[in-house]
Design an enzyme around this catalytic site. Structure first.
Site, short mmCIF file in Angstrom:
data_model
loop_
_atom_site.label_atom_id
_atom_site.label_comp_id
_atom_site.label_asym_id
_atom_site.label_seq_id
_atom_site.Cartn_x
_atom_site.Cartn_y
_atom_site.Cartn_z
N ASP A 1 -2.97 -28.97 43.45
CA ASP A 1 -1.75 -29.64 43.87
C ASP A 1 -2.12 -31.10 44.11
O ASP A 1 -3.30 -31.49 44.03
CB ASP A 1 -1.19 -28.98 45.13
CG ASP A 1 0.31 -29.19 45.30
OD1 ASP A 1 0.87 -30.08 44.63
OD2 ASP A 1 0.92 -28.46 46.09
N HIS B 1 2.30 -31.54 52.37
CA HIS B 1 2.52 -32.96 52.15
C HIS B 1 2.05 -33.78 53.34
O HIS B 1 1.62 -34.93 53.19
CB HIS B 1 4.02 -33.24 51.93
CG HIS B 1 4.53 -32.83 50.58
ND1 HIS B 1 4.91 -31.56 50.30
CD2 HIS B 1 4.71 -33.56 49.46
CE1 HIS B 1 5.32 -31.49 49.05
NE2 HIS B 1 5.21 -32.69 48.51
#
Length: 418
Positions: free
Chosen positions: A345, A272
């Site tokens: 992702d 992230h």
């Protein structure tokens, strides 16, 4: 809160059970109200690091193949490329918080008829609102572009960490402990129960895709990105749990997507916020991290999510797996024999955004063999970037067609499109 009545698993076993997610009889439906921009945009920031139902024996027969090819022949290049993006409703429309599907959604889909959408906690406010949001979006997708029904996805792993629906308070559904606790039972029946329960209530609501189960083997106990979301540290145990959950979820009519290939359980960082690395050797990764993915593929899992994970002692190409032809084509396709949909992702994660512009990242992903790009932070730039790459010859329309075929095949086999 509202109870969702459980349709028995047997009622969902047929491919036709997913036809409620298709485009039949939607032309005369009333449009929902407009999107209303409210509070700050959180699109893409809480995506956890973050089917067909089992393929029938005649899935390669002339009828399904003919359906896909006929549909592909009707699509413009712009529509083909759009089908390979799956975004949040905020990324699609530009609003800061999307809780309804209305004129902004309609206009955005007319411009870029994406292949699917993914929803987070902020989109799930209460029961009727969520049902209307999902069904309204499906209808608008069916009325746009080539009229192809969308993937409607959510991160619903189960447990207190990543369960957008169960933790929303909008639906009275079964809650589960962390998958680490399910794995600790040592009994795949418990994982199958997770797949059956989650798949059933998502199917009832109108979702057709779940970004679960987590197939990562927790080989690094200091790993905080995955942690208790993993079934455990034993690759054989994790493989059994993943296989059981995938098979059970497929029977409910909800498509599972295992994640995060080639394995996020060894990494010390969090994609992230930046690049992450799996330092293990090729032999270690192939004998451990790959085992749950092999089990998922054998169970008929239609979709594999590829993470932003560099493998300096395996691929050694200096690229995250989500941009690596070695990991996506050579390993996942050729070595492991996966012929379903490869999805990335989130491309809104720091591992991508800190190093690549949206258009460049999209072109690199498709050139490396990916099929669906998840959550680009700039849909217009990424979509146009792929079109420009085709125009200049750095990507070919044939490469795009390969991915569109895979996407349409999964949708056709699952009954999402007829």
């Amino acid at each position: 809160m509202s109870n969702i009545s459980r349709r028995g698993v047997c009622a969902a076993l047929s491919l036709g059970a997913l036809n409620l997610a298709g485009c039949q009889n939607t032309a005369n439906q009333n449009e929902p109200a407009d999107n209303v921009p409210t509070i700050s945009d959180s699109a893409g920031t809480d995506h956890a690091a973050d089917e067909p139902v089992e393929e029938p024996e005649d899935a390669s027969s002339s009828e399904p193949q003919g359906t896909v090819e006929r549909l592909l022949a009707t699509m413009t290049l712009e529509q083909k490329v759009a089908q390979l993006f799956l975004v949040t409703p905020e990324q699609l429309t530009g609003v800061s918080k999307a809780t309804v599907a209305g004129s902004k959604t309609e206009r955005a889909l007319q411009e870029i008829p994406v292949g699917g959408l993914v929803y987070f906690k902020q989109n799930i406010v209460e029961t009727t609102q969520t049902l209307d949001l999902i069904s309204g979006t499906r209808e608008l997708c069916c009325a746009a572009g080539a009229g192809i029904a969308p993937f409607l996805g959510v991160d619903e792993e189960g447990g207190p960490l990543v369960a957008r629906v169960a933790n929303s308070g909008a639906f009275d559904v079964e809650h589960f402990p962390n998958m680490a606790d399910v794995g600790a039972s040592g009994d795949p029946v418990h994982a199958a129960r997770v797949g059956t329960s989650i798949g059933s209530y998502l199917h009832e609501i109108g979702f057709n895709l779940d970004f679960a189960p987590v197939a990562d083997v927790l080989t690094n106990p200091e790993n905080t990105a995955i942690g208790k979301r993993s079934f455990g540290s034993d690759p054989d145990l994790v493989a059994q749990m993943v296989e059981a959950e995938v098979a059970a979820m497929l029977e409910t009519g909800t498509l599972p997507c295992v994640k995060h290939f080639p394995g996020h359980g060894d990494t010390a960082g969090d994609s992230h916020t930046g690049a992450v690395y799996a330092e293990r050797t090729r032999d270690e990764i192939e004998s451990c991290e790959f085992e749950p993915f092999r089990a998922a593929i054998d169970a008929g899992c239609p979709m594999v999510m590829v993470g932003h994970i560099e493998t300096p002692n395996f691929a050694a190409d200096g690229l995250p797996a989500s941009l690596s032809r070695v990991m996506m084509h050579d390993v996942l396709r050729e070595e492991l024999g996966f012929d379903g949909v490869i999805i990335s992702d989130s491309f809104a994660m720091g591992a991508i955004t800190e190093n690549y512009e949206p258009a460049d990242a999209a072109v690199r992903f498709f050139a490396a063999g990916g099929d669906i790009l998840l959550m680009t932070p700039d849909l217009h730039a990424a979509h146009q970037g792929v079109l420009n790459a085709i125009a200049t010859g750095s990507l070919t329309e044939e490469r795009i067609d390969d991915s569109v075929r895979r996407v349409l095949t999964v949708k056709q086999q699952a009954g999402i499109i007829a």
